[in-house]
Design an enzyme around this catalytic site. Sequence first.
Site, PDB file in Angstrom:
ATOM      1  N   HIS A 151      -7.090  -4.468  10.522  1.00 50.34           N
ATOM      2  CA  HIS A 151      -6.869  -4.259   9.087  1.00 50.34           C
ATOM      3  C   HIS A 151      -5.612  -4.973   8.607  1.00 50.34           C
ATOM      4  CE1 HIS A 151      -4.498  -0.369  10.077  1.00 50.34           C
ATOM      5  NE2 HIS A 151      -3.659  -1.069   9.354  1.00 50.34           N
ATOM      6  N   ASP A 163       0.829  -1.206   0.000  1.00 50.02           N
ATOM      7  CA  ASP A 163       0.000   0.000   0.000  1.00 50.02           C
ATOM      8  C   ASP A 163       0.864   1.257   0.000  1.00 50.02           C
ATOM      9  OD1 ASP A 163       0.963  -0.326   2.616  1.00 50.02           O
ATOM     10  OD2 ASP A 163      -0.991  -0.766   3.463  1.00 50.02           O
ATOM     11  N   GLU A 166      -9.696  -1.519   5.741  1.00 52.30           N
ATOM     12  CA  GLU A 166     -10.301  -1.230   7.035  1.00 52.30           C
ATOM     13  C   GLU A 166     -11.513  -2.132   7.285  1.00 52.30           C
ATOM     14  OE1 GLU A 166      -8.753   0.567   9.036  1.00 52.30           O
ATOM     15  OE2 GLU A 166      -8.223   2.555   8.316  1.00 52.30           O
ATOM     16  N   LYS A 168      -1.617  -5.573  19.829  1.00 53.30           N
ATOM     17  CA  LYS A 168      -2.197  -6.363  18.736  1.00 53.30           C
ATOM     18  C   LYS A 168      -2.953  -7.591  19.249  1.00 53.30           C
ATOM     19  CE  LYS A 168      -0.467  -3.597  15.696  1.00 53.30           C
ATOM     20  NZ  LYS A 168       0.641  -3.818  14.802  1.00 53.30           N
ATOM     21  N   ASN A 175      -7.086  -2.500  14.600  1.00 50.07           N
ATOM     22  CA  ASN A 175      -8.512  -2.728  14.342  1.00 50.07           C
ATOM     23  C   ASN A 175      -8.731  -3.917  13.404  1.00 50.07           C
ATOM     24  OD1 ASN A 175      -7.688  -1.712  11.899  1.00 50.07           O
ATOM     25  ND2 ASN A 175      -9.078   0.039  11.863  1.00 50.07           N
TER      26      ASN A 175
HETATM   27  C1  GLP Z   1      -0.373   0.112   8.643  1.00 50.64           C
HETATM   28  C2  GLP Z   1      -0.074  -0.562   7.295  1.00 50.64           C
HETATM   29  C3  GLP Z   1      -0.159  -2.025   7.440  1.00 50.64           C
HETATM   30  C4  GLP Z   1       0.595  -2.420   8.689  1.00 50.64           C
HETATM   31  C5  GLP Z   1      -0.206  -2.013   9.881  1.00 50.64           C
HETATM   32  C6  GLP Z   1       0.502  -2.230  11.215  1.00 50.64           C
HETATM   33  O1  GLP Z   1      -1.472   0.935   8.612  1.00 50.64           O
HETATM   34  N1  GLP Z   1      -0.905  -0.152   6.213  1.00 50.64           N
HETATM   35  O2  GLP Z   1       0.367  -2.660   6.284  1.00 50.64           O
HETATM   36  O3  GLP Z   1       0.760  -3.803   8.730  1.00 50.64           O
HETATM   37  O4  GLP Z   1      -0.673  -0.703   9.758  1.00 50.64           O
HETATM   38  O5  GLP Z   1       1.464  -1.257  11.423  1.00 50.64           O
HETATM   39  P1  GLP Z   1       2.502  -1.320  12.630  1.00 50.64           P
HETATM   40  O6  GLP Z   1       3.393  -2.459  12.354  1.00 50.64           O
HETATM   41  O7  GLP Z   1       3.206   0.003  12.584  1.00 50.64           O
HETATM   42  O8  GLP Z   1       1.701  -1.505  13.871  1.00 50.64           O
END
Ligand code: GLP
Length: 237
Positions: free
Chosen positions: A135, A64, A140, A198, A133
């Site tokens: 995702h 993304d 989302e 998480k 959340n």
């Molecule tokens: C972001 C990215 C995801 C990522 C997630 C977790 O929004 N778009 O690809 O896996 O959130 O991010 P983090 O590892 O910083 O918690």
Amino acid sequence: MQVDCFPTAQEAARHVAKILIDTVQAHPATVLGLATGRTMVPVYAEICDMAPTSFGDAVMFGLDEYLGLGAGDPGSFHSYLERQFYDHLNPPPRLRCLPDGRACAPVHEAARYEDAIRANGGIGLQLLGLGGNGHIGFNEPGTAFDSRTRVVSLSQATRAANAGQIPGGNVPHKAITMGIGTIRASRRCVLLATGAAKAAAVNHMMHGPVDPSCPASALRLHDDVLVVLDDAASSQL
Ligand code: GLP
């Protein structure tokens, strides 16, 4: 879903790094899907330590990108991947693929990206993080399970969670992301989640209903998914 759990985030990241390296060694022309975010920083650091000079001929597709941010913006996923990974391994530019967040026609850019993934035979190994959340990518809650690469609006929760990653905290409202259908079409998915923040999403992904309220629950419909956790992320299982 297979689950591998490790005492610490570093050990979990090392495990994922080894999986990526082994995959590329066994299939040098594999097509990789790459995730960004804080969780993945130690994965890329481990790969750079373990495979300092080459990472095969793997084509790499980022999951993304923020709309409005491009390669020169420090908060973009382009520059994240350059900093964390590409600057160390130096893959030729033709192997580094990401949606262009600055494209003047983002809807067309998303379609072009989906076509590019298809033209490369689809993703062989997709690396995934997990949003608090539930995702995956920037899909989302509420996202259809057959969605493909497209322009999406980011939730307030996601924008707040990612504010620390963008200088000034000015997180764009939109992004281009691979869809859940795009991710499900990957031959193998490896999801890494670490940290207590998480734990609820991990529990929902694995034991909640398989429906769009938790986008990551779609992975239970896939027959080759490895979930790698540290103790903190597995604490609600
Ligand atoms: C972001 C990215 C995801 C990522 C997630 C977790 O929004 N778009 O690809 O896996 O959130 O991010 P983090 O590892 O910083 O918690």
